[in-house]
Design an enzyme around this catalytic site. Structure first.
Site, PDB file in Angstrom:
ATOM      1  N   MET A   1      87.873  68.675   1.660  1.00 24.86           N
ATOM      2  CA  MET A   1      87.744  69.801   2.807  1.00 24.86           C
ATOM      3  C   MET A   1      88.794  69.945   3.295  1.00 24.86           C
ATOM      4  O   MET A   1      90.543  69.238   3.628  1.00 24.86           O
ATOM      5  CB  MET A   1      87.128  68.166   3.724  1.00 24.86           C
ATOM      6  CG  MET A   1      87.161  68.585   4.848  1.00 24.86           C
ATOM      7  SD  MET A   1      88.005  69.855   6.225  1.00 24.86           S
ATOM      8  CE  MET A   1      89.079  69.401   7.186  1.00 24.86           C
ATOM      9  N   PRO A   2      89.005  70.809   2.350  1.00 29.92           N
ATOM     10  CA  PRO A   2      90.226  72.020   3.165  1.00 29.92           C
ATOM     11  C   PRO A   2      90.799  72.799   4.573  1.00 29.92           C
ATOM     12  O   PRO A   2      89.560  72.737   4.620  1.00 29.92           O
ATOM     13  CB  PRO A   2      90.584  73.095   2.197  1.00 29.92           C
ATOM     14  CG  PRO A   2      88.820  73.510   1.508  1.00 29.92           C
ATOM     15  CD  PRO A   2      88.062  71.814   2.101  1.00 29.92           C
ATOM     16  N   LEU A   3      91.262  72.458   4.748  1.00 25.41           N
ATOM     17  CA  LEU A   3      91.277  73.369   6.310  1.00 25.41           C
ATOM     18  C   LEU A   3      92.158  74.018   5.373  1.00 25.41           C
ATOM     19  O   LEU A   3      93.675  74.499   4.838  1.00 25.41           O
ATOM     20  CB  LEU A   3      92.455  72.752   7.041  1.00 25.41           C
ATOM     21  CG  LEU A   3      92.222  73.631   8.452  1.00 25.41           C
ATOM     22  CD1 LEU A   3      91.378  73.688   9.435  1.00 25.41           C
ATOM     23  CD2 LEU A   3      93.524  71.994   9.509  1.00 25.41           C
ATOM     24  N   THR A  72      95.622  73.377   3.432  1.00 25.07           N
ATOM     25  CA  THR A  72      95.652  71.947   3.487  1.00 25.07           C
ATOM     26  C   THR A  72      94.179  71.238   2.648  1.00 25.07           C
ATOM     27  O   THR A  72      93.569  71.312   3.371  1.00 25.07           O
ATOM     28  CB  THR A  72      95.968  71.454   4.884  1.00 25.07           C
ATOM     29  OG1 THR A  72      97.066  72.146   5.055  1.00 25.07           O
ATOM     30  CG2 THR A  72      96.367  69.777   4.779  1.00 25.07           C
TER      31      THR A  72
END
Length: 127
Positions: A1-3, A72
């Site tokens: 799960m990238p931000l 992130t």
């Protein structure tokens, strides 16, 4: 799960910004095993006086079209995956919206899985 956080100088049209998000997402999916619909991106636009950078650091000739991408994500990617991501993202953004490879600045921030809450006050990855 990238931000993903995308920073650029103000003034680009909506289509340009959409092409950025689409190209970045394609690169993440193809190189880092990110699910296609796992997309959380924030775009910030800055006035020229608030977008400060070295236009020749490490002998890379940057222009005012510089785009800074900070991702992130979990600390589970290999060095080879990261290198593939950098290349694929530069290729994608060169193809559309036509960004010079020199103007693609990428920073990865790796975190432990328990450092995410996707809602409801839960640490979903730590359960």
């Amino acid at each position: 799960m990238p931000l993903t956080r995308i920073a650029l100088r103000a003034g680009k049209p909506a289509e340009y910004k959409k092409a950025l998000t689409q190209g970045i997402q394609r690169a993440l999916v193809e190189t880092c095993n990110v699910p296609k619909d796992d997309i959380f991106m924030l775009i910030t636009e800055h006035a020229a006086e608030n977008f400060v950078y070295d236009n020749q650091y490490l002998n890379v000739e940057r222009s005012d079209d510089l785009v800074i991408v900070q991702i992130t994500f979990n600390n589970t990617r290999t060095l080879d995956q990261k290198k593939a991501l950098y290349k694929r993202m530069a290729d994608e953004l060169a193809a559309s919206p036509g960004l010079r490879r020199e103007d693609v600045f990428i920073n990865l921030v790796e975190v432990l899985k328990e450092n995410w809450s996707f809602g409801n006050g839960l640490a979903q990855y730590a359960l």
